[in-house]
Design a protein around this motif. Structure first.
Motif, short mmCIF file in Angstrom:
data_model
loop_
_atom_site.label_atom_id
_atom_site.label_comp_id
_atom_site.label_asym_id
_atom_site.label_seq_id
_atom_site.Cartn_x
_atom_site.Cartn_y
_atom_site.Cartn_z
N HIS A 5 1.30 5.48 -1.95
CA HIS A 5 0.78 6.54 -2.83
C HIS A 5 2.00 7.12 -3.54
O HIS A 5 2.65 8.02 -2.99
CB HIS A 5 0.08 7.62 -2.00
N HIS A 34 -4.60 0.18 6.54
CA HIS A 34 -4.65 0.59 7.95
C HIS A 34 -5.53 -0.35 8.79
O HIS A 34 -5.02 -1.15 9.53
CB HIS A 34 -5.03 2.06 8.11
N HIS A 64 0.86 -1.20 0.00
CA HIS A 64 0.00 0.00 0.00
C HIS A 64 0.89 1.24 0.00
O HIS A 64 1.65 1.47 0.95
CB HIS A 64 -0.90 -0.01 1.25
N ASP A 77 2.92 2.91 3.00
CA ASP A 77 1.98 4.03 2.88
C ASP A 77 2.69 5.34 2.57
O ASP A 77 2.30 6.40 3.06
CB ASP A 77 1.11 4.17 4.14
N HIS A 128 -9.04 2.67 1.92
CA HIS A 128 -8.62 2.87 3.32
C HIS A 128 -9.79 2.53 4.25
O HIS A 128 -10.95 2.71 3.88
CB HIS A 128 -8.22 4.32 3.57
ZN ZN Z 1 -2.89 5.14 1.99
#
Ligand code: ZN
Ligand code: GUN
Length: 430
Positions: A76, A269, A74, A320, A230
């Motif tokens: 970005h 998460h 995960h 993340d 998420h």
């Molecule tokens: Zn994220």
């Protein structure tokens, strides 16, 4: 031409959360891996393999540890340039730092520049597969898939969809555009080479019910796609969701109503879960993605690894980026260990290594291709120096077991510990 890559090779023989960790994860000293056409053929003793395969090109990493390439489940990638931004919690962090940066990806040249830089950073950190959000701009998705294709990397990505007025106007699509653009991207990229498309609603606060419904229908049409989003990251966020979806039983229900809770769903998460949510995530065989550096950096809370693995859930490990504060899966394992300690669970170094490789592969339903070093698997490896800095070396030299030697690198290591990354048997240029 066949290739032999030699070192100390990590192999898996079971789930280290189900059987003793040191039985499940073994380290073969003086070993070599035979590679043909980008795949592992066999593993054996260095001298034996060398004598048997004299025609193969030989690459000797001496005492370095050869592990499956790390899998960051995960991230970005558009947040690469604003990683380590100070002083905010989730919602104001998104508004202050994240959304203005993501707006820049309307420019395809900017997206291409960051995508290439990001994947090179990953390879320098031993990460050979990533699952990433992009931005609302289809060009940001093409840029990442193209950069991964250029490097031969396995990749999971999707267009981040957000159409609700909770997101800034400069970063909104519509339910229809999200459906149409995601569908076109699936056609261009899904299952092309090593690429997998993930349908990607950012999270329920920035989508309208109409958008979540459209994306659920899209997933019905393309069930081999993954879905990433998420879930229950911060308590303020959960309160916000309650206000936006007053009829929902809980946060998970905001996805469930629209057919987004099923096998192949990846929930980033998932810290503050209700018992009903845990039971349903398990029943639907969904994947939870633990992002420990992000959870401490943004102040989100403590993911209970011991409980979630005890319940038999699929759990992947992830940076993340850029809510997370590091591109390194070594640093991420260290943070997972620290969060485990705060919940009275000492995660064994063999379990940490397994989570960053096989655990993430299982979370992505790719454990038959990546995540372990075994015959038939794709030859993605990270090669790790267990004495990469003076501080680590002086500790490792006192170790009496291999795990005592590996643990200081997990806790204190970074990209300096990564000697090489191999992608489909080819050494990556980093
Ligand atoms: Zn994220
Ligand atoms: N929730 C919705 N978007 C994001 C994001 O970009 N980062 C993190 N950490 N949480 C999110």
């Amino acid at each position: 031409m066949d290739k032999l890559i030699a070192g100390q090779v990590v192999t898996y023989h079971g789930n280290p959360f189900e059987i003793p960790a040191e039985e499940a994860v073994q380290v073969l000293t003086d070993a070599a891996i035979l590679i043909r056409d980008g795949h592992v053929v066999s593993i054996g003793g260095r001298d034996h393999m060398r004598a048997k395969h004299q025609e193969a090109a030989f690459f000797d990493h001496g005492p370095a540890l050869i592990v499956p390439g790390f899998i960051d489940a995960h991230a970005h990638y558009p947040q690469t340039a604003m990683i380590a931004s100070w002083g905010k919690r989730l919602i104001d962090w998104l508004n202050t730092y994240t959304f203005p940066e993501e707006a820049k990806f309307a420019d395809p040249a900017y997206a291409r520049d960051i995508a290439g830089r990001y994947l090179d950073l990953l390879l320098a950190n031993g990460t050979t597969t990533v699952t990433s959000f992009c931005t609302i701009h289809p060009g940001s998705v093409d840029a990442l898939f193209e950069a991964a294709e250029d490097r031969g990397m396995r990749i999971v990505a999707g267009k981040t969809c957000m159409d609700r007025d909770t997101a800034p106007a400069f970063l909104r699509d519509t339910a229809k555009a999200a459906y149409d653009e995601s569908k076109a991207l699936i056609g261009r990229w899904h299952e092309k080479g090593r690429a997998t498309y993930a349908i990607t609603p950012r999270f329920s606060p920035t989508s309208t019910p109409a958008q979540l419904d459209a994306l659920g229908k899209l997933w019905d049409e393309y069930p081999s796609c993954l879905m990433q989003t998420h879930l229950s990251e911060q308590l303020d966020e959960i309160e916000w969701v309650k206000g936006l979806y007053p009829e929902a039983r809980d946060y998970l229900d905001t996805y469930e109503q629209f057919g987004l809770v099923r096998e192949g769903a990846l929930f980033g998460h998932a810290i503050h879960l209700e018992p009903r949510e845990i039971a349903h995530l398990k029943a639907m065989d969904c994947s939870l993605i633990h992002c420990p550096t992000s959870n401490t950096f943004i102040g989100s809370g403590l993911f209970d690894m011991g409980a979630r693995k005890g319940e038999g859930l699929r759990v992947g490990l992830a940076t993340d980026t850029g809510g997370g504060s590091s591109f390194s899966m070594l640093r991420t394992m260290a943070a997972a260990y620290e969060i485990g300690q705060l919940s009275h669970t000492a995660i064994h170094p063999a379990q940490l290594l397994w989570l960053a490789t096989y655990g993430s592969a299982e979370a992505l339903h790719m454990q038959d291709k990546i995540g372990c070093i075994a015959p038939g698997m794709e030859a993605d490896f990270a090669v790790i120096d267990l004495a990469s800095t003076p501080a680590i070396a002086q500790r490792a030299i006192r170790a009496e077991t291999i795990w005592e030697e590996v643990f200081p690198t997990i806790m204190m290591g970074d990209d300096r510990a990564i000697v090489a990354s191999y992608v489909m048997g080819e050494r990556a240029a980093v």
